[in-house]
Design an enzyme around this catalytic site. Structure first.
Site, short mmCIF file in Angstrom:
data_model
loop_
_atom_site.label_atom_id
_atom_site.label_comp_id
_atom_site.label_asym_id
_atom_site.label_seq_id
_atom_site.Cartn_x
_atom_site.Cartn_y
_atom_site.Cartn_z
N ASP A 206 0.82 -1.28 0.03
CA ASP A 206 -0.10 0.06 0.05
C ASP A 206 0.77 1.28 -0.14
OD1 ASP A 206 -2.43 1.61 0.10
OD2 ASP A 206 -1.76 1.99 2.19
N GLU A 294 -1.82 -1.59 -5.81
CA GLU A 294 -3.09 -0.81 -6.19
C GLU A 294 -2.89 0.16 -7.33
OE1 GLU A 294 -6.85 1.16 -3.93
OE2 GLU A 294 -4.87 1.00 -2.89
N CYS A 350 -12.26 -10.37 8.78
CA CYS A 350 -13.60 -11.02 8.38
C CYS A 350 -14.33 -10.47 6.92
CB CYS A 350 -14.57 -10.77 9.48
SG CYS A 350 -14.91 -8.99 9.69
N ASP A 376 -3.02 1.72 7.48
CA ASP A 376 -2.36 1.29 6.30
C ASP A 376 -1.93 -0.36 6.11
OD1 ASP A 376 -2.12 3.98 5.78
OD2 ASP A 376 -0.51 4.20 7.01
#
Length: 423
Positions: A206, A294, A350, A376
């Site tokens: 990230d 990303e 989850c 982050d």
């Protein structure tokens, strides 16, 4: 049949030290290459406006602006003073620009729309020429770090060979920058690099501003790579040099000297940033078999006037390009996920999604499983999950990758939350 060895192209850049006479010859070559480029663009624009661009091929236009123009009775006889290879490669660049434009307009070229080639200005402080094998020769000495680069109709230019080339170069690009810095960039064909045994099988990255990169691995480890903020650290020195430049009279020699000092300081910042990115990318590629990043809309993000300087200083685009190049060279896997993936909104434990969060919130607790997350590091883990390099632990037969916003069933027993570490 023997196994075919994959060959890839790589670029090696070295410092040039031309003499005063060679600098004048290089300036003449830069100017002639620029003139030929502009003449080709102007002629193709004229043909396009007249509707004749499909009837007249690129080869006829190239002959018109080079062979015919440099004749004694031609429009530009001074073009004969420079190497024909330089003129031909300048025209090739213009042709490729038009091909990219038409392929982009018709949909054959993917990505953002490409504009047609524009005219080059003599006021641009970065000039370059490109030569193929017929226009240059490299004489480098193995026992010294200095060599000679022979350029047609310019002569032997001193070159600082910091390391030998692994193979014979196919082309060279000679560039002059705003601070008077000359460099030669060679393109050679090399075999893929043998990478060491990776420590991790997968990792999610990230990118940020406070920290350059946040890495989460498949083993549960997480660390943050600091952002040195090279431009911010040099801001005070740059401000002094720019104030000195603003006080100089336009067109004077002192203003030219002051301008080169400003450009030299910017080059120092750019070199420090690039060196740091090279080291970070090399470490990530050597340690990890598969990387996930990303896709970022950097062009749109720099339109934010409050963050534009910080985004430009951190250099995300350069880091991602280096990651791609080094991963390809080492045979690693680099996966880019969709830019609209809500990596900061999902719980990596989850899969619960609880909406957007302001930037000042750096830690948050999941409302579904009550796991405590670093913003982050959690985003880095979600990027790795979205790339298919990791899975969410299921409980009682629940989905491995639950739908965003729906929490997976959990066992009726205490859950051990993953400890967040910061290196």
């Amino acid at each position: 049949m023997p196994d075919t060895v994959m060959v890839m192209k790589k670029r090696y850049t070295y410092r040039l030290y031309p003499t005063a006479d060679q600098q004048q010859l290089l300036a003449r070559s830069f100017g002639c290459a620029r003139v030929v480029f502009n003449d080709f663009v102007a002629e193709r624009n004229r043909l396009y406006a007249a509707g004749l661009h499909q009837q007249v091929p690129f080869g006829d236009t190239e002959k018109l602006v080079t062979t015919v123009a440099k004749r004694a009775d031609g429009a530009r006889p001074y073009l004969a003073q420079v190497s024909s290879v330089i003129l031909q490669q300048s025209v090739r660049d213009a042709q490729q620009g038009f091909r990219n434009f038409f392929n982009s307009a018709t949909g054959r070229r993917k990505g953002p729309k490409v504009r047609p080639p524009r005219f080059k200005s003599r006021r641009q402080h970065r000039q370059r020429i490109r030569l193929t094998r017929h226009g240059f020769r490299l004489h480098h000495q193995t026992h010294q770090k200095n060599g000679k680069l022979y350029v047609a109709k310019i002569g032997h230019i001193s070159i600082r060979m910091s390391r030998p080339l692994p193979a014979e170069p196919s082309s060279v690009t000679v560039t002059q920058y705003a601070d008077g810095f000359y460099e030669a960039s060679f393109v050679v064909e090399v075999e893929p690099r043998s990478a060491p045994k990776p420590k991790h099988q997968a990792a999610g990255i990230d990118l940020g501003i406070t920290d350059l990169a946040i890495i989460a691995t498949d083993t549960g480890e997480a660390r943050k790579v600091a952002n040195p903020r090279h431009l911010q650290r040099a801001q005070r020195k740059l401000a002094q040099l720019q104030r000195s430049l603003s006080r100089k009279q336009k067109g004077s020699t002192n203003r030219t000297t002051a301008r080169k000092k400003v450009a030299r300081q910017h080059r120092t910042v750019a070199n420090a940033r690039k060196d740091y990115h090279h080291k970070v990318a090399r470490q990530l590629v050597d340690e990890t078999q598969a990387l996930a990043v990303e896709d970022l809309n950097i062009t749109g993000m720099v339109k934010n006037r409050k963050l534009a300087k910080h985004i430009t200083d951190v250099g995300w685009g350069q880091l991602m390009q280096l990651l791609h190049d080094k991963a390809t060279e080492a045979g690693r896997t680099l996966i880019t996920i969709d830019r609209w993936h809500p990596s900061s909104q999902l719980c990596s434990a989850c899969g619960c999604q609880d909406g957007k969060k302001p930037l000042h919130i750096r830690q948050w607790a999941c409302p579904c499983c009550h796991a405590l997350h670093d913003r982050d590091i959690n985003a880095a883990r979600n990027i790795m999950i979205a790339a298919g390099l990791a899975e969410i632990t299921n409980g009682c037969g629940g989905n491995i990758r639950p739908h965003p916003g729906v929490a997976a069933p959990t066992k009726q027993q205490p859950t051990e939350h993953l400890t967040l570490t910061r290196a």
